[in-house]
Motif scaffolding. Structure first.
Motif, PDB file in Angstrom:
ATOM      1  N   LEU A  65       0.820  -1.200   0.000  1.00 37.90           N
ATOM      2  CA  LEU A  65       0.000   0.000   0.000  1.00 37.90           C
ATOM      3  C   LEU A  65       0.858   1.256   0.000  1.00 37.90           C
ATOM      4  N   ARG A  66       2.017   1.210   0.657  1.00 36.67           N
ATOM      5  CA  ARG A  66       2.912   2.374   0.620  1.00 36.67           C
ATOM      6  C   ARG A  66       3.437   2.612  -0.788  1.00 36.67           C
ATOM      7  N   ARG A  67       3.711   1.520  -1.527  1.00 38.14           N
ATOM      8  CA  ARG A  67       4.241   1.668  -2.887  1.00 38.14           C
ATOM      9  C   ARG A  67       3.243   2.363  -3.803  1.00 38.14           C
ATOM     10  N   ARG A  68       1.955   2.252  -3.481  1.00 39.61           N
ATOM     11  CA  ARG A  68       0.968   2.947  -4.297  1.00 39.61           C
ATOM     12  C   ARG A  68       1.129   4.462  -4.211  1.00 39.61           C
ATOM     13  N   GLY A  69       1.677   4.959  -3.110  1.00 39.81           N
ATOM     14  CA  GLY A  69       1.855   6.393  -2.959  1.00 39.81           C
ATOM     15  C   GLY A  69       3.195   6.898  -3.458  1.00 39.81           C
ATOM     16  N   GLU A  70       4.094   6.002  -3.825  1.00 45.82           N
ATOM     17  CA  GLU A  70       5.400   6.422  -4.337  1.00 45.82           C
ATOM     18  C   GLU A  70       5.259   6.842  -5.797  1.00 45.82           C
ATOM     19  N   ILE A  71       5.763   8.020  -6.117  1.00 45.86           N
ATOM     20  CA  ILE A  71       5.693   8.528  -7.481  1.00 45.86           C
ATOM     21  C   ILE A  71       7.030   8.255  -8.161  1.00 45.86           C
ATOM     22  N   THR A  72       7.078   7.240  -8.976  1.00 43.58           N
ATOM     23  CA  THR A  72       8.269   6.896  -9.749  1.00 43.58           C
ATOM     24  C   THR A  72       7.841   6.778 -11.199  1.00 43.58           C
ATOM     25  N   ILE A  73       8.132   7.785 -11.980  1.00 47.07           N
ATOM     26  CA  ILE A  73       7.675   7.845 -13.362  1.00 47.07           C
ATOM     27  C   ILE A  73       8.878   8.050 -14.266  1.00 47.07           C
ATOM     28  N   TRP A  74       8.927   7.298 -15.348  1.00 48.34           N
ATOM     29  CA  TRP A  74       9.992   7.478 -16.326  1.00 48.34           C
ATOM     30  C   TRP A  74       9.438   7.159 -17.702  1.00 48.34           C
ATOM     31  N   LEU A  75      10.097   7.682 -18.706  1.00 50.15           N
ATOM     32  CA  LEU A  75       9.732   7.430 -20.096  1.00 50.15           C
ATOM     33  C   LEU A  75      10.849   6.640 -20.751  1.00 50.15           C
ATOM     34  N   THR A  76      10.504   5.569 -21.394  1.00 51.62           N
ATOM     35  CA  THR A  76      11.510   4.754 -22.071  1.00 51.62           C
ATOM     36  C   THR A  76      11.982   5.461 -23.340  1.00 51.62           C
ATOM     37  N   GLU A  77      13.125   5.015 -23.831  1.00 47.95           N
ATOM     38  CA  GLU A  77      13.647   5.586 -25.083  1.00 47.95           C
ATOM     39  C   GLU A  77      12.699   5.309 -26.238  1.00 47.95           C
ATOM     40  N   THR A  78      12.051   4.152 -26.203  1.00 47.54           N
ATOM     41  CA  THR A  78      11.102   3.833 -27.271  1.00 47.54           C
ATOM     42  C   THR A  78       9.921   4.792 -27.255  1.00 47.54           C
ATOM     43  N   ALA A  79       9.419   5.091 -26.054  1.00 46.49           N
ATOM     44  CA  ALA A  79       8.285   6.013 -25.958  1.00 46.49           C
ATOM     45  C   ALA A  79       8.662   7.406 -26.444  1.00 46.49           C
ATOM     46  N   ILE A  80       9.873   7.856 -26.094  1.00 48.44           N
ATOM     47  CA  ILE A  80      10.309   9.187 -26.525  1.00 48.44           C
ATOM     48  C   ILE A  80      10.485   9.228 -28.043  1.00 48.44           C
ATOM     49  N   SER A  81      11.061   8.170 -28.602  1.00 47.33           N
ATOM     50  CA  SER A  81      11.279   8.146 -30.055  1.00 47.33           C
ATOM     51  C   SER A  81       9.967   8.073 -30.831  1.00 47.33           C
ATOM     52  N   GLU A  82       8.935   7.496 -30.233  1.00 43.05           N
ATOM     53  CA  GLU A  82       7.632   7.379 -30.899  1.00 43.05           C
ATOM     54  C   GLU A  82       6.644   8.412 -30.393  1.00 43.05           C
ATOM     55  N   TRP A  83       7.151   9.458 -29.730  1.00 39.28           N
ATOM     56  CA  TRP A  83       6.276  10.504 -29.210  1.00 39.28           C
ATOM     57  C   TRP A  83       5.550  11.222 -30.349  1.00 39.28           C
ATOM     58  N   ARG A  84       6.254  11.391 -31.456  1.00 37.27           N
ATOM     59  CA  ARG A  84       5.655  11.982 -32.645  1.00 37.27           C
ATOM     60  C   ARG A  84       5.249  10.867 -33.604  1.00 37.27           C
ATOM     61  N   PRO A  85       4.141  11.024 -34.323  1.00 31.18           N
ATOM     62  CA  PRO A  85       3.722   9.964 -35.249  1.00 31.18           C
ATOM     63  C   PRO A  85       4.629   9.895 -36.465  1.00 31.18           C
ATOM     64  N   ALA A  86       4.674   8.730 -37.073  1.00 37.14           N
ATOM     65  CA  ALA A  86       5.462   8.537 -38.274  1.00 37.14           C
ATOM     66  C   ALA A  86       4.846   9.317 -39.432  1.00 37.14           C
ATOM     67  N   MET A  87       5.701   9.808 -40.298  1.00 40.00           N
ATOM     68  CA  MET A  87       5.234  10.595 -41.429  1.00 40.00           C
ATOM     69  C   MET A  87       4.509   9.692 -42.420  1.00 40.00           C
ATOM     70  N   THR A  88       3.380  10.153 -42.887  1.00 36.42           N
ATOM     71  CA  THR A  88       2.607   9.438 -43.900  1.00 36.42           C
ATOM     72  C   THR A  88       2.319  10.377 -45.067  1.00 36.42           C
ATOM     73  N   ARG A  89       1.851   9.804 -46.149  1.00 36.88           N
ATOM     74  CA  ARG A  89       1.502  10.597 -47.322  1.00 36.88           C
ATOM     75  C   ARG A  89       0.009  10.865 -47.408  1.00 36.88           C
ATOM     76  N   ALA A  90      -0.667  10.715 -46.305  1.00 34.28           N
ATOM     77  CA  ALA A  90      -2.105  10.956 -46.290  1.00 34.28           C
ATOM     78  C   ALA A  90      -2.391  12.450 -46.444  1.00 34.28           C
ATOM     79  N   CYS A  91      -3.552  12.743 -47.004  1.00 31.75           N
ATOM     80  CA  CYS A  91      -3.949  14.126 -47.197  1.00 31.75           C
ATOM     81  C   CYS A  91      -4.340  14.750 -45.861  1.00 31.75           C
ATOM     82  N   GLY A  92      -4.215  16.054 -45.793  1.00 26.94           N
ATOM     83  CA  GLY A  92      -4.594  16.769 -44.585  1.00 26.94           C
ATOM     84  C   GLY A  92      -3.417  16.989 -43.655  1.00 26.94           C
ATOM     85  N   ARG A  93      -3.686  17.755 -42.618  1.00 26.30           N
ATOM     86  CA  ARG A  93      -2.648  18.084 -41.656  1.00 26.30           C
ATOM     87  C   ARG A  93      -2.329  16.866 -40.796  1.00 26.30           C
ATOM     88  N   PRO A  94      -1.060  16.499 -40.677  1.00 26.27           N
ATOM     89  CA  PRO A  94      -0.715  15.318 -39.850  1.00 26.27           C
ATOM     90  C   PRO A  94      -0.879  15.630 -38.364  1.00 26.27           C
TER      91      PRO A  94
END
Length: 291
Positions: free
Chosen positions: A5-34
């Motif tokens: 129950l104590r661990r539920r109150g501990e704030i330990t947050i991190w972002l993986t390298e994969t999450a940071i690298s995929e933070w922006r969507p991949a470029m596509t050739r679809a019409c409209g604003r990406p």
């Protein structure tokens, strides 16, 4: 238990390298604003918002603070983008985000949906209109939510079982539900999805055995006739169904009436104690006693 129950109150947050690298969507050739952000930052912000019960603007500020603290080269979506994108987020299958156990325990509950607030009722002289939705969920022996479904009140528990089973890809050994799910269609749906599964559903007190007398439901009826309903439930392991009731209670107390099962699974896993059965042997007067 206390440490969990104590661990539920501990704030330990991190972002993986994969999450940071995929933070922006991949470029596509679809019409409209990406789109400026992929689904990852939207889901991350909504996850933290649900866990800490923050409004959207405060969640945006909280994420900005985390990004500066971690010195991550990312920007945070504004509150309006989070609100718009949350509607069309893809639906994830819970069973694929964890290692499911060998049990599937089904239950359902009603969730209240509130209508107009008191100020609106008084100003416009309108009646309060409140309706209900029905939450169907399945858990395993580790208290993990395997799947959940929100339906209208007209959809009862047995009707929702086939849709719940479709979302469970992992094999299971035992299916448990209460007497409201008793009936041949439920047994057939479970055995069609998992032919080797053991189905534990207590039959109604007026239940009779089939002509063949060789189904699992016939076996439960026979056990209840021979040993009584309470003893029969103990023999079949029906008592594990309280895991689903605990999940319903936990859902309403921790999360509320909002469908956020992924967040609840993580919170639950932090506070579940590890139980170990200890056998104590003593020898008195030449006899061996076990406690």
């Amino acid at each position: 238990m206390n440490n969990g129950l104590r661990r539920r109150g501990e704030i330990t947050i991190w972002l993986t390298e994969t999450a940071i690298s995929e933070w922006r969507p991949a470029m596509t050739r679809a019409c409209g604003r990406p789109q400026e952000y992929s689904d990852i930052p939207i889901e991350t912000v909504l996850f933290l918002r649900q866990v800490f019960h923050l409004p959207l603007r405060q969640t945006e500020g909280f994420m900005n603070l985390l990004a500066r603290f971690m010195k991550a080269d990312i920007t945070i979506p504004d509150f309006s983008s989070i609100s718009r994108r949350s509607i069309a987020l893809p639906r994830h299958i819970l069973a694929k985000a964890m290692k499911p156990g060998s049990l599937v325990i089904i239950d359902s509950t009603r969730l209240k949906v509130y209508g107009k607030d008191e100020w609106h009722q008084e100003k416009h002289d309108v009646l309060v209109r409140r309706t209900w939705r029905k939450l169907h969920l399945a858990v395993d022996e580790n208290h993990q939510l395997l799947v959940c479904e929100l339906t209208t009140p007209e959809v009862d528990g047995p009707t929702a079982v086939p849709d719940l089973l479709i979302q469970i890809d992992a094999p299971f050994e035992i299916f448990i539900a209460d007497g409201a799910y008793d009936g041949e269609p439920i047994f057939q749906a479970v055995l069609t999805h998992q032919p080797d599964a053991q189905v534990i559903i207590p039959p109604h007190k007026t239940a009779v055995r089939s002509a063949a007398g060789d189904t699992q439901r016939d076996g439960h009826t026979k056990v209840i006739v021979q040993h009584g309903r309470i003893s029969g439930q103990k023999k079949t392991g029906y008592g594990l169904r309280n895991y689903a009731e605990l999940s319903v209670q936990r859902y309403k107390r921790i999360i509320g009436n909002v469908m956020k099962a992924c967040a609840l699974n993580r919170i639950t896993n932090l506070g579940i104690p590890g139980s170990i059965k200890i056998l104590k042997l003593t020898r008195e007067c030449g006899l061996l006693f076990k406690f």
